[in-house]
Structures are given as C-alpha cells and as structure tokens.
Design an enzyme around this catalytic site. Structure first.
Site, short mmCIF file in Angstrom:
data_model
loop_
_atom_site.label_atom_id
_atom_site.label_comp_id
_atom_site.label_asym_id
_atom_site.label_seq_id
_atom_site.Cartn_x
_atom_site.Cartn_y
_atom_site.Cartn_z
N GLU A 45 25.30 -28.84 7.38
CA GLU A 45 24.68 -28.67 8.63
C GLU A 45 23.21 -29.40 8.85
O GLU A 45 22.36 -29.38 7.93
CB GLU A 45 24.19 -27.11 8.59
CG GLU A 45 23.15 -26.69 9.92
CD GLU A 45 22.78 -25.38 9.45
OE1 GLU A 45 21.56 -25.11 10.28
OE2 GLU A 45 23.25 -24.55 8.99
N ARG A 49 15.63 -30.39 13.72
CA ARG A 49 14.51 -30.23 13.60
C ARG A 49 13.50 -31.70 13.29
O ARG A 49 12.37 -31.75 13.14
CB ARG A 49 14.06 -29.51 12.28
CG ARG A 49 14.70 -28.18 12.27
CD ARG A 49 14.32 -27.31 10.98
NE ARG A 49 14.99 -26.35 10.90
CZ ARG A 49 15.15 -25.65 9.73
NH1 ARG A 49 14.14 -25.67 8.79
NH2 ARG A 49 15.81 -24.71 9.55
N THR A 73 19.74 -25.15 14.06
CA THR A 73 18.76 -25.01 14.89
C THR A 73 18.95 -25.27 16.34
O THR A 73 18.23 -25.70 17.07
CB THR A 73 17.52 -25.89 14.51
OG1 THR A 73 17.30 -25.98 13.02
CG2 THR A 73 16.20 -25.30 14.90
N LYS A 133 25.79 -15.88 10.86
CA LYS A 133 24.67 -16.21 9.57
C LYS A 133 23.56 -14.98 9.71
O LYS A 133 23.17 -14.48 10.77
CB LYS A 133 24.03 -17.41 10.51
CG LYS A 133 22.65 -17.98 9.57
CD LYS A 133 22.06 -19.32 10.38
CE LYS A 133 20.87 -19.80 9.87
NZ LYS A 133 20.47 -21.00 10.78
#
Length: 213
Positions: A45, A49, A73, A133
């Site tokens: 992943e 960011r 994100t 998640k």
C-alpha cells in the site's frame, strides 16, 4: 463474502503483512517494491501522503511485475479515480463515507475501508463491504477489542493497521476475524533513505513468516 472481498483476498494470497508505505522520493518506489516482493510481500500500500505518491504507484504498477500495488489514504471519489488511473489494484481508506462507498460500488477495484466502532462496521456491511481495515488499531482498543467483535459481528474480516509492529503483529494474526495486518516496520524511513534494499528484503522475509496456518 462478496465478490470484491474474494477478489481482494485473492490479490493478497495469504500475505500476513501489508507494507504501508509513505515514499518521499519517486526514485525509491521501484527498488523498494522489488525488495519487498523478493521478501515475499508482493501486495503493498502506497499512501497518498506525499507529493510523489501517485507517481510512485504509476512506476511500481508499470515496472514491477511481481508487485500488487494499492493506494492508501484515499479520502474522496477523486482520490479513488486518480489512484486507479495510475495502476492501483486495490484502494485503502482511513474511514468510509456514503459518497466513497457509492463510488467504490461502481468500480471493479476493491475498497478496504477503515472502521473502528460497531456502528461503522454495520454501516460498511450495509454498503456491501465485509473485509475492513481496523484503524487506528492500537489506539482504538487493539487486539482485545477486535477479539470482542468476533462473535457479535461474525463474518466480517479485518486488516488492523496503526501502531502494529513485529512485536504485536502475532496478537492480531492469531484472531479468527483477522486476515492480515498493515504496518510500516518492514520499510523503515532510515533504511529507505539509505537505499538499504537488502535490509528491507530481510525484514519482509521475517514478516512473511507470520503467515497464518
């Protein structure tokens, strides 16, 4: 189990740890992904960011055949589409909104959304999502909290992420409702900056030994 859950589980292929990566330099993306894949962690992943995140995903998707790259994100439908456009095979979000759930339902790319509370988990189930998640895991109650959910919310599987390390990963992976964990310890910032790909490969290989029976 939904078809998209099955698709995502097939992509992960029993991998116990999903590396959660914040990559500052696009030039690091390909050698980092290759090191992790050599260590047995093919699904990664890359979080949105940094300014280079989408370019990192594009390079890994195009150049590392052994790697299955996802985007993390993701906060909106626009983020979702941008990540898919550069090659993301799965999408990870810290939470779930109605807009994001509706948008994901129209895509073939599976979504792994973040949840914490029973109410949030039930909302995800109503949206047709049963592989979730659990984030931020340690701050939200840890393995004991997830264990308590296993019976009343049976059938839901989790990938706990947040505060997980080599020291506590087994606590989560031993739970019946946990498929895998997400963590950044397999690719420490200092090792990435130093280009210590052999060291990262070794960390990945150790993490891969955590596979559930």
């Amino acid at each position: 189990m939904t078809s998209k859950t099955q698709k995502l589980l097939a992509l992960l292929d029993g991998q116990p740890v999903i590396p959660v990566l914040k990559i500052e330099r696009a030039a690091d993306a390909v050698p980092l992904a290759r090191a992790l894949a050599r260590g047995g962690l093919r699904a990664i992943e890359i979080t949105l960011r940094t300014d280079e995140a989408l370019e990192c995903i594009r390079r890994v998707a195009a150049e590392v055949e052994d790697c299955i790259v996802g985007a993390g994100t993701i906060l909106s439908a626009r983020h979702f589409d941008e990540a898919v456009a550069v090659g993301s095979k799965f999408i990870v979000s810290p939470g779930l909104t109605r807009e994001l759930a509706a948008h994901a339902a129209q895509s073939d790319v599976p979504l792994l959304p973040g949840t914490i509370t029973p109410g949030e988990i039930m909302g995800a189930l109503e949206a047709g999502l049963d592989f979730l998640k659990f984030f931020p895991a340690e701050q939200a109650g840890g393995a004991s909290f997830l264990k308590a959910l296993a019976s009343p919310i049976a059938g839901v599987k989790f990938c706990p992420t947040g505060g997980i390390s080599a020291k506590n990963a087994r606590d989560y992976l031993s739970l019946p409702n946990v498929v895998c964990v997400g963590g950044s310890w397999v690719a420490p910032d200092d090792m990435v900056k130093a280009g210590d790909w052999a060291g990262i490969e070794a960390l990945a290989a150790e993490a891969n030994k955590l596979r559930k029976n």
